[in-house]
Write an enzyme that holds these catalytic residues in place. Structure first.
Site, mmCIF file in Angstrom:
data_model
loop_
_atom_site.group_PDB
_atom_site.id
_atom_site.type_symbol
_atom_site.label_atom_id
_atom_site.label_comp_id
_atom_site.label_asym_id
_atom_site.label_seq_id
_atom_site.Cartn_x
_atom_site.Cartn_y
_atom_site.Cartn_z
ATOM 1 N N HIS A 230 45.954 44.041 44.399
ATOM 2 C CA HIS A 230 46.503 42.711 44.135
ATOM 3 C C HIS A 230 46.883 41.966 45.404
ATOM 4 C CE1 HIS A 230 47.610 43.734 39.670
ATOM 5 N NE2 HIS A 230 46.346 43.927 39.960
ATOM 6 N N ASP B 119 47.026 47.982 42.146
ATOM 7 C CA ASP B 119 48.119 46.994 42.173
ATOM 8 C C ASP B 119 48.311 46.522 43.612
ATOM 9 O OD1 ASP B 119 50.506 45.501 41.658
ATOM 10 O OD2 ASP B 119 50.892 46.727 39.905
#
Ligand SMILES: *[C@@H]1O[C@H](CO)[C@@H](O)[C@H](O)[C@H]1NC(C)=O
Ligand SMILES: *[C@@H]1O[C@H](CO)[C@@H](O)[C@H](O)[C@H]1NC(C)=O
Ligand SMILES: *[C@@H]1O[C@H](CO)[C@@H](O)[C@H](O)[C@H]1NC(C)=O
Ligand SMILES: *[C@@H]1O[C@H](CO)[C@@H](O)[C@H](O)[C@H]1NC(C)=O
Ligand SMILES: *[C@@H]1O[C@H](CO)[C@@H](O)[C@H](O)[C@H]1NC(C)=O
Ligand SMILES: *[C@@H]1O[C@H](CO)[C@@H](O)[C@H](O)[C@H]1NC(C)=O
Ligand SMILES: *[C@@H]1O[C@H](CO)[C@@H](O)[C@H](O)[C@H]1NC(C)=O
Ligand SMILES: *[C@@H]1O[C@H](CO)[C@@H](O)[C@H](O)[C@H]1NC(C)=O
Ligand SMILES: *[C@@H]1O[C@H](CO)[C@@H](O)[C@H](O)[C@H]1NC(C)=O
Length: 360
Positions: free
Chosen positions: A245, A222
């Site tokens: 991310h 993430d």
């Protein structure tokens, strides 16, 4: 729904490193002297708490030692301050491991704010993780993406913190969370979890100011770093991010929250194989205003042809400055392009150009 967000998909130049001041130590408290087993199976939480209590009571410059020989299983362990000393050290030379998922869940309800270790209200803390490691053993937890999952380490209401040379792997959820802290330097932090592990943010920062994350490597599933509401004066320098991310501000304005984030500087960072580069995420109903954002010196390749996306809500983003950007698409025959809606600002020396869609 994410209505307005800005993102850039890129590579930048590699990391730099800095030297760290050596700490002077007076009294040290070794968890082995407080009943820790260090065998990787016995629950050493109580030994950590006892050793911490002594450390925190000591007046001079105390050090909590987690020695090299051991593998220490702990859970839900809060090292609480304030302490008597103005400087407190933790030396993590050994390995800290989470219990198995089943053992962790025995008799308690796990929430998303559960943790392996919480450090709360400790000021002047220096953590040296040289030779040590923390493993969150997250793989059993990742199977259920919607279930509550604990994080590895949470710094809460701590001022003037230094953390150096720390390696953390495989958190069930976020690896390091920093809440309501003032003044922290994290350097040479290594965080690793598989690229497909859910919600395994490297750093999750909330309500904190004067925080620096530098010369670190974050490879997770993430956000490498998420900078959330109430943060100001956050520097991210020399961070290698990816997979992950990217480095994100937000999401801000969830459920109409009045979140403010100011003075965030992301410099000399590398994004490799990340979903996004640097982005700002806001919820439309939060009424969040985005202004004075500078994207400068981004060079690299984008996996999508949409390389720069300035997607603002109808209330607009203002004074967005793009300068010295060169991003090429890795899709054959599909050149990189910039998309904007309701974005005001300027674009110079930027490829793909945004000048046809940015408003004055
Ligand atoms: C600080 O030191 C005093 C005297 O040794 C002790 O009584 C007290 O419990 C200590 N405070 C903390 C927070 O440990
Ligand atoms: C964590 O420890 C606290 C006491 O420090 C206790 O009240 C709480 O129930 C524990 N939570 C879990 C999930 O074990
Ligand atoms: C960090 O780790 C490196 C390599 O293990 C070591 O040379 C350096 O002294 C460490 N820094 C601190 C503050 O211990
Ligand atoms: C950073 O930490 C790694 C191990 O995690 C170590 O090998 C390296 O020497 C450290 N770098 C510095 C500058 O301390
Ligand atoms: C910011 O944090 C650093 C490191 O903890 C500290 O030395 C410095 O005084 C802080 N600056 C401000 C303005 O709070
Ligand atoms: C962030 O960088 C700015 C500019 O280089 C510097 O003035 C400031 O002290 C830094 N803050 C932190 C928390 O490192
Ligand atoms: C939102 O928070 C900021 C900073 O705390 C404050 O100045 C502003 O008045 C708040 N706005 C609303 C609508 O509550
Ligand atoms: C970023 O890297 C450049 C070139 O290596 C260097 O001159 C500059 O000082 C670095 N900036 C920061 C904030 O570390
Ligand atoms: C960058 O990502 C690619 C694709 O996942 C990987 O093969 C490569 O090793 C990464 N580079 C670095 C320096 O980690």
């Amino acid at each position: 729904m994410l209505l307005s967000y800005l993102l850039i998909l890129v590579f930048v130049s590699p990391c730099l490193c800095v030297r760290w001041p050596i700490q002077i130590q007076d009294s040290s408290y070794n968890v082995m002297d407080f009943g820790a087993h260090g065998d990787g199976n016995s629950d050493d939480s109580q030994a950590f708490l006892s050793a911490w209590q002594k450390t925190c009571e000591t007046q001079d410059t105390p050090t909590l030692v987690i020695p090299a020989e051991g593998v220490f299983m702990v859970k839900n362990t809060t090292l609480k301050g304030p302490c008597n000393a103005t400087q407190v050290n933790i030396q993590l030379q050994g390995k800290i491991v989470a219990p198995s998922k089943d053992a962790w869940e025995k008799g308690v309800t796990i929430e998303d704010n559960s943790f392996l270790i919480m450090i709360s209200h400790v000021n002047g803390l220096a953590v040296d993780g040289t030779g040590g490691q923390i493993d969150g053993l997250g793989s059993d937890w990742w199977k259920c993406r919607t279930c509550p999952r604990p994080k590895v380490i949470n710094f809460e209401s701590c001022n003037d913190v230094k953390v150096n040379n720390l390696t953390i792997t495989n958190s069930p959820r976020a690896h390091i969370s920093v809440d309501y802290c003032k003044g922290a330097i994290f350097s040479n932090i290594s965080i690793y979890a598989p690229g497909d592990s859910p919600n395994t943010d490297g750093f999750d920062i909330h309500g904190s100011s004067n925080i620096s994350i530098q010369d670190s490597t974050i490879q997770t599933g993430d956000d490498c770093i998420a900078i959330n509401g109430g943060c100001s004066y956050i520097n991210v320098t020399g961070v290698f991010c990816g997979p992950g991310h990217g480095i994100s501000v937000g999401s801000l304005g969830r459920n109409g929250a009045n979140d403010t984030v100011e003075q965030v500087y992301v410099r000399n960072c590398t994004f490799n194989n990340t979903q996004n580069g640097a982005r700002i995420k806001t919820f439309e109903n939060g009424g969040i205003e985005v202004s004075d954002v500078i994207f400068c010196g981004f060079h690299g390749t984008s996996a999508k042809d949409l390389a720069i996306n300035l997607a603002c809500s109808s209330s607009g983003c203002f004074n967005i400055v793009l300068d010295n950007i060169e991003i090429v698409s890795s899709l054959p025959g599909k050149p990189a392009y910039c998309s904007c809606s309701n974005a005001h600002g300027t674009s110079t020396s930027t490829e793909p150009s945004c000048s046809n869609c940015l408003m004055k």
